[in-house]
Structure formats: structure tokens, C-alpha cells
Design an enzyme around this catalytic site. Structure first.
Site, PDB file in Angstrom:
ATOM      1  N   GLY A   1      50.731  64.709 -23.926  1.00  0.00           N
ATOM      2  CA  GLY A   1      49.398  64.715 -24.535  1.00  0.00           C
ATOM      3  C   GLY A   1      49.058  63.374 -25.150  1.00  0.00           C
ATOM      4  O   GLY A   1      47.907  62.917 -25.087  1.00  0.00           O
TER       5      GLY A   1
ATOM      6  N   ASP B   1      55.331  68.428 -35.633  1.00  0.00           N
ATOM      7  CA  ASP B   1      56.249  68.623 -34.504  1.00  0.00           C
ATOM      8  C   ASP B   1      57.558  69.286 -34.928  1.00  0.00           C
ATOM      9  O   ASP B   1      58.354  69.688 -34.082  1.00  0.00           O
ATOM     10  CB  ASP B   1      56.552  67.280 -33.834  1.00  0.00           C
TER      11      ASP B   1
HETATM   12  C1  S3P Z   1      51.269  62.476 -31.702  1.00  0.00           C
HETATM   13  C2  S3P Z   1      50.491  63.192 -32.550  1.00  0.00           C
HETATM   14  C3  S3P Z   1      50.664  64.626 -32.817  1.00  0.00           C
HETATM   15  C4  S3P Z   1      52.025  65.137 -32.346  1.00  0.00           C
HETATM   16  C5  S3P Z   1      52.407  64.601 -31.001  1.00  0.00           C
HETATM   17  C6  S3P Z   1      52.427  63.077 -31.004  1.00  0.00           C
HETATM   18  C7  S3P Z   1      50.974  61.046 -31.494  1.00  0.00           C
HETATM   19  O1  S3P Z   1      49.654  65.344 -32.144  1.00  0.00           O
HETATM   20  O2  S3P Z   1      52.034  66.544 -32.311  1.00  0.00           O
HETATM   21  O3  S3P Z   1      53.700  65.062 -30.639  1.00  0.00           O
HETATM   22  O4  S3P Z   1      51.846  60.304 -30.992  1.00  0.00           O
HETATM   23  O5  S3P Z   1      49.860  60.621 -31.834  1.00  0.00           O
HETATM   24  P1  S3P Z   1      48.188  65.476 -32.799  1.00  0.00           P
HETATM   25  O6  S3P Z   1      47.751  64.127 -33.102  1.00  0.00           O
HETATM   26  O7  S3P Z   1      47.327  66.132 -31.771  1.00  0.00           O
HETATM   27  O8  S3P Z   1      48.391  66.350 -34.004  1.00  0.00           O
END
Ligand code: S3P
Length: 432
Positions: free
Chosen positions: A94, A312
Site C-alpha cells: 500500500g 502496525d
Molecule cells: C505506512 C503508513 C501506515 C502503515 C503502513 C506504512 C507508511 O499506513 O500502516 O504499514 O509507510 O506510510 P497509513 O498511513 O495508511 O496509516
């Protein structure tokens, strides 16, 4: 791949340097690829997720070479040039998809971002909305998910985006898009999410207007960067030692950014004996952390305000709480339902299968500490759920088998080796 974990009869011991921070590695690769010149990146995480980002950066014109001391990235000076068919595969990540969507929305060529089944089911309207406000031509699927089709839009304009969610991915997407926009771009969020992007941009030559505000047209300059160890991986080693009597472990050179250390705070409140020795702070705080098993941990109420600082780590907290005494209460964590899996549902199902009493809520869980029984659990292809279940195997009354454990390589390919080095008994059906 099925991972089998046997109950641990003796304390776990070790002195371990965890793998590089995943969030920081993604950002270092992206910033070095956008920069003018060569950046030496050391300590990078080499996992499925960060490899997806590296591959995309190379497809967009950056080049990389493994050298002594790390990865030498030759940046594009901001002039990205797509190679191939313009389809970039983000795999399970993501962060890769949401951050690169920000970068690509301001380019004068078309790209399509695709992911695996898990990523293709995660919400993308949260970045499509602000990017469209900036003038981007970006189209998700009818369900608001990837694939994301990003077309050249003729130029972005800066916005002040008031994000409904405390999300570093949304914030970073808008700030990275803002570098190619006219005017300034800024983000407000309900609570500060991890702030790596804001800390790292100045190191790559971008002067921030204010902490979460960039000026369009800012150019990135190459910089050497040493990625700290990943606290989100290190916590599995610490939690394992906190579960097994007689354990004592030291974690070296781990990132201690306050937007990431909520889990350590919870561990302390649960009674864990943790010692933190700060080392450096440029631009990310780094230190050593030692844990000596003290006693069975006790349940706590997790303040909702702490949730973004340990988002996380919440599946792991659920597992840790199940091995302790008393009730642990987690609320305000509805975001867990749209991570690599619905982490509340996956953990609830697995924990119940292991005999844990719990109550599931739309935005959290109440977990009652008690006895863990062995058996087979499904990680739903979620790396953090798989590792959390693996730790429960150390405290269970008989063996635990975890399905789809190959996904652990998403963030922590050396997890099984590190656990074995600490004395845990873990093996896979593929012999690795
Ligand atoms: C991350 C932000 C978090 C986290 C993901 C990594 C990042 O998600 O859960 O594992 O590297 O910016 P969100 O920003 O959607 O909360």
C-alpha cells in the site's frame, strides 16, 4: 507455506540487528530516484514490499547498483521516463502504491498502478480524492480500488488538504504530488501520523514551508542515507522475549521515531522490563532496546490517541495480550480493517481458534489473557498476522501451524532465522 512453531521450553536470548525500516526504505528509494545525482542508501530493507518500489523506480528511469556499503541509486533529477508498457506492479504494498500515485500524478505520461489481490481490495479513494482536488487525472476501479489509471493532466495545483484519517500514506502522497504542483501544498491530519516523509525531504534538499507543507517546483538533491532498523519488525522479537520466561534480548540500531513507538509504551504499561539507550537523531532517532523477561504481562486499556503510533503493531498487541493476565482493550482502530487484511477479523478468528476469549468490535477488540491452545490458524496472507500467530506458538500448549506464512517476506524475510537464532523452534513445510 505452513510455518510450525513449537512451545518454547527455555528462555529466548539474542543480540539482534533488525532489518531496515520498511516505511523509511520506501521513502529513501523514492526520494533518491527523484533526486539529481547519486545517493548511497545503506541499511535498506530488502523485502517483497520494498523491492516493488525499487523495481518501479527503475522502470521510471532511476538506476541502482549494489556497492560496498549499500545501494547506489542514480536519480532522475525529477525527469521520470517510463519504460515498458507503463504498468507498474506494486505487489502487496500500500505504501508503494499510494506514495507513487502522488509522484506520478504530476508527470506528463500515463501509468497504471496494479497490485496483488490484497492490495487491489484496499481503499484508494483516500488518495484519489486529494489528488483530484489537485487536478490529477486518476481513475480507480468502480469499487474505488486499484488498478489506478493515472493520465497526464497538464499540471497539478497545490492544495491544503484536511485529511479525515491520520494516515502517513495520504499525507506523503499529497506532499510528493505537491513537489510537482504550482503553489504550496499542505496536509492537516486528525493526529500526527508517522512523519518520515517530513523528516527526510529536507535531507534530500527540499526546504519545507512548514512541517507538513511543501513548495511546488522544489528539486530533490541526492543524499546518502542510513536507514535505521524497523521497530515494526523488532517488536516481534521483543514481544517473544516478553512472553517466554527466562528470556533476555537486545535489539540494536532500531528506529525510535515517537510516531512509531506506541507499542513500547504499551509494553511498559503491561509490566515489561524494557531499557532504551538512545544513540543518534539525524534525521530519525535511533537506539538500542533491551528486554529482560520480568513476569507475565497484565492487561491494559490502550488510549485511542496512541493508535496511530502503533497502528502496525496492534495485531501483535492482541497476541501479546492473550498470553498475559486480565483484559486488554483496543478501540479507535477501525483502520485495521483496511490493511493487508481485515486485521481485526483475522486476529479474532485465529485467536478464538487458539482458545482465547475475546470480544470483537468494529474498531477494536477486548482480549482476555489466558491459556493458548495449539492448532492451525490462517494468516490470510497478512505478514503481521502470520508473525503474531507464530509468537503465540511459543506459549501454546501444543504446536501451532500458520498458513500462508510465505507472506512474512513482505516485511521481514529473516524473521524465522532471527527467531531460531534466539532459540525458538520454528520450521516450514518447504524446508526453509
Ligand atoms: C505506512 C503508513 C501506515 C502503515 C503502513 C506504512 C507508511 O499506513 O500502516 O504499514 O509507510 O506510510 P497509513 O498511513 O495508511 O496509516
Amino acid at each position: 507455506m505452513i510455518l510450525t512453531v513449537e512451545p518454547s521450553r527455555t528462555g529466548l536470548r539474542g543480540d539482534i540487528s533488525p532489518p531496515g525500516d520498511k516505511s523509511i526504505s520506501h521513502r529513501a528509494l523514492i526520494m533518491a530516484s527523484l533526486a539529481q545525482g547519486q545517493s548511497l542508501l545503506s541499511g535498506l530493507l530488502s523485502s517483497e514490499d520494498t523491492l516493488a518500489t525499487l523495481r518501479a523506480c527503475v522502470q521510471l528511469g532511476a538506476s541502482s547498483e549494489s556497492v560496498q556499503g549499500g545501494l547506489l541509486v542514480t536519480g532522475t533529477g525529477g525527469k521520470l521516463t517510463p519504460t515498458g508498457n507503463g504498468v507498474l506492479d506494486m505487489g502487496n504494498s500500500g505504501t508503494a502504491m499510494r506514495l507513487l500515485a502522488g509522484v506520478l500524478s504530476g508527470q506528463d505520461f500515463d501509468t497504471t498502478l496494479v497490485g496483488d489481490d490484497s492490495l487491489n481490495s484496499r481503499p484508494m479513494t483516500r488518495i484519489v480524492d486529494p489528488l483530484r482536488l489537485m487536478g490529477a487525472d486518476i481513475t480507480p476501479s468502480d469499487e474505488g480500488t486499484a488498478p489506478l489509471l493515472i493520465r497526464s493532466c497538464g499540471g497539478l495545483r497545490g492544495i491544503n488538504y484536511v485529511s479525515p484519517v491520520a494516515s502517513a500514506q495520504i499525507k506523503s502522497c499529497v506532499l510528493l504530488a505537491g513537489l510537482a504542483a504550482t503553489g504550496v501544498s499542505s496536509v492537516e491530519e486528525p493526529r500526527l501520523s508517522r512523519d518520515h516523509t517530513e523528516r527526510m525531504l529536507p535531507l534530500f534538499g527540499v526546504e519545507l514551508v512548514s512541517p507538513r507543507c511543501v513548495r511546488g517546483g522544489s528539486r530533490l538533491m541526492a543524499s546518502n542515507f542510513d536507514v535505521p532498523g524497523d521497530i515494526s519488525s523488532a517488536v516481534f522479537l521483543l514481544a517473544a522475549a516478553a512472553m517466554v520466561p527466562g528470556s533476555e534480548i537486545t535489539i540494536r540500531r532500531v528506529g525510535l521515531n515517537p510516531t512509531r513507538t506506541g507499542f513500547l509504551q504499551c509494553m511498559r504499561e503491561m509490566g515489561a522490563q524494557l531499557t532504551v539507550v538512545p544513540l543518534v537523531e539525524t534525521p530519525e532517532p535511533v537506539g538500542d532496546v533491551k528486554l529482560v523477561f520480568a513476569d507475565r504481562l497484565k492487561g491494559i486499556v490502550v488510549p485511542e490517541s496512541r493508535v496511530p503510533d502503533m497502528i502496525d503493531e496492534l495485531p501483535l498487541l492482541m497476541a501479546l495480550a492473550a498470553t498475559g493476565s486480565g483484559m486488554t482493550r483496543i478501540r479507535g482502530a477501525g483502520e485495521l480493517r483496511v490493511k493487508e487484511s481485515d486485521r481485526i477479523a483475522v486476529m479474532a478468528t485465529g485467536l478464538r481458534k487458539m482458545g482465547v476469549n475475546l470480544q470483537e468490535y468494529p474498531d477494536g477488540m477486548d482480549i482476555e489473557g489466558g491459556t493458548i491452545t495449539g492448532g492451525s490458524v490462517n494468516s490470510a496472507g497478512d505478514h503481521r498476522c502470520a508473525m503474531s500467530f507464530a509468537l503465540l506458538g511459543l506459549r501454546a500448549s501444543s504446536e501451532v501451524h500458520i498458513d500462508a506464512a510465505q507472506y512474512i517476506a513482505t516485511s521481514y524475510p529473516g524473521f524465522i532465522d532471527d527467531m531460531r537464532a534466539m532459540g525458538a523452534s520454528m520450521f516450514t513445510d518447504t524446508g526453509t
